[in-house]
Design a protein around this motif. Sequence first.
Motif, mmCIF file in Angstrom:
data_model
loop_
_atom_site.group_PDB
_atom_site.id
_atom_site.type_symbol
_atom_site.label_atom_id
_atom_site.label_comp_id
_atom_site.label_asym_id
_atom_site.label_seq_id
_atom_site.Cartn_x
_atom_site.Cartn_y
_atom_site.Cartn_z
ATOM 1 N N ARG A 209 0.909 -1.254 0.036
ATOM 2 C CA ARG A 209 0.130 -0.025 -0.061
ATOM 3 C C ARG A 209 0.973 1.276 0.100
ATOM 4 N NH1 ARG A 209 -4.763 2.494 -1.384
ATOM 5 N NH2 ARG A 209 -5.381 4.145 0.208
ATOM 6 N N LEU A 210 1.958 1.121 0.671
ATOM 7 C CA LEU A 210 2.732 2.228 0.756
ATOM 8 C C LEU A 210 3.651 2.697 -0.549
ATOM 9 C CD1 LEU A 210 4.415 2.286 4.257
ATOM 10 C CD2 LEU A 210 2.678 3.723 3.531
ATOM 11 N N GLU A 211 3.858 1.418 -1.277
ATOM 12 C CA GLU A 211 4.372 1.741 -2.377
ATOM 13 C C GLU A 211 3.548 2.381 -3.408
ATOM 14 O OE1 GLU A 211 5.580 -2.506 -3.435
ATOM 15 O OE2 GLU A 211 7.409 -2.236 -2.261
ATOM 16 N N GLN A 212 2.128 1.829 -3.273
ATOM 17 C CA GLN A 212 1.189 2.536 -4.380
ATOM 18 C C GLN A 212 1.072 3.833 -4.000
ATOM 19 O OE1 GLN A 212 -2.191 0.228 -3.278
ATOM 20 N NE2 GLN A 212 -1.895 -1.491 -4.779
ATOM 21 N N ARG A 213 1.242 4.372 -2.829
ATOM 22 C CA ARG A 213 1.028 5.654 -2.435
ATOM 23 C C ARG A 213 2.127 6.327 -2.757
ATOM 24 N NH1 ARG A 213 -2.569 7.251 2.450
ATOM 25 N NH2 ARG A 213 -1.762 9.075 1.892
#
Length: 469
Positions: A209-213
């Motif tokens: 999720r952090l990578e997506q953000r």
Amino acid sequence: MNFSKYWMLVTIDGMGERKLKEIALAKTFMIDVFANLRGIDEMSDTLIQKQLFNLFENNTGEQSLLAQRSLLCFISWNIEQVCLQLVRQFGTFHGFTQRDLLPYVLDDDGSLQPSNKYQCVSRQILQTFNPEKSSLSSWTSRKVKQHDPLNKFLLECGVYLISDWAILNDTKTQQLPKILGEFHSLTSIEIERSQKILAAYHSIYRIERLEQRGRGYRGRCKVPTTEQLEKIRGILNQTEMSKFSHERLLGELQQLASQLREYRIYVRGGKFIRDSLDEQLNQNYTLLENIPAENSENLTIEVDRTQEFLKAYRLQMSNCLDSALNSVVRSRVGKLQKKNVDKANNFTTALYLFHCERLSMSEIAKKLGLRAQDTVTRLLKLKEFRADVRQEILLRLRENILELAQSYSTPERLKKLYLQINEAIEEEINKVISQADKEASTIKSNVPMSCFSQTLCKQLEERRKIHDS
């Protein structure tokens, strides 16, 4: 497409009832701007809004104001749809209607010029809208659900608008002992298990999720993919926990998120409502076989069988609470007698004085001739006592209810419903222990006695009679 949405404003009257208000200037403007376009009825809202937004941003004077007013009218329709969606999702169970929600977000008076004193919700939405990053409909939905006054009302009703996966994402494993132990009265073994599950979830889902953000994605947290669940399972299996199927892992994650959601609602001043097994069965008949509803005779049989199951279930719940309390009290007394007989007698007396006569710890200390109230607190260890009772009930009730349910459902359905039954049982037990928790924190003679205390007092009365005779 309903072209009139760009000049018909959804608003409310003084009684909170929904009504439509035509903005004549906006209607004339829209017809003039789009009169020469063929197939306007087939034209997408996105294209219309893009043109209106350009007129609003890149012009001055009346044309800019009318383009803005047309967009605000469209936003009012979207606001209404968001409220309708919330009512459909949560309204029946949590006790609110569209009429309760609309006054918080439909406050546009239809004027061309914005007020210097107050900016209505629609104007706040439009002011922050970027057509390059989102559609106006999805942006409206997002901003309405983030509106503080509306969220405060929903919290008071027991609704917390954030997905399970977002809740799990921003909860630290170090917070679980307080939330699950102090608030939900779970045992240390259950807390440790939840911490391992949450840590595994963080190591896969949250990192992705952090990578997506980092790549600019700001959408809502979605259900974990099959691939993500497989990776989480792999981590848990390495920690020597029991083998997880995808369905069971998903269920455990949702159960943990539900517990965290209840805690957040509570600390934010809202009320939380736990489904009892009675309510789940009355609404869905989930533990019964599917019986065709077309035949009224079959429907009557279904209702009768449900009521029969509920009657047997309530008896099992009562019996398990009774036997669990008896077992824990006997165990605690037995341990204390090995050390000090007087201490064991003081324990049962203090338990009676607290739960049955509703005395404070300091009053109990005086009655027993003990040094101070902290001596009584250490003697009773009420949180530990309730946790032990909870675990005993869980073990007894789970086995009994699953055995009972076999008479009311097929083996195939029971396999599918196993997790659901377990969750419902845990929720019911949590409710009993939570009531006892709250009662213990505000022990007063005028507060109704919980079923936990009623059952315990009945047992303690019997003990006193046997001792006196």
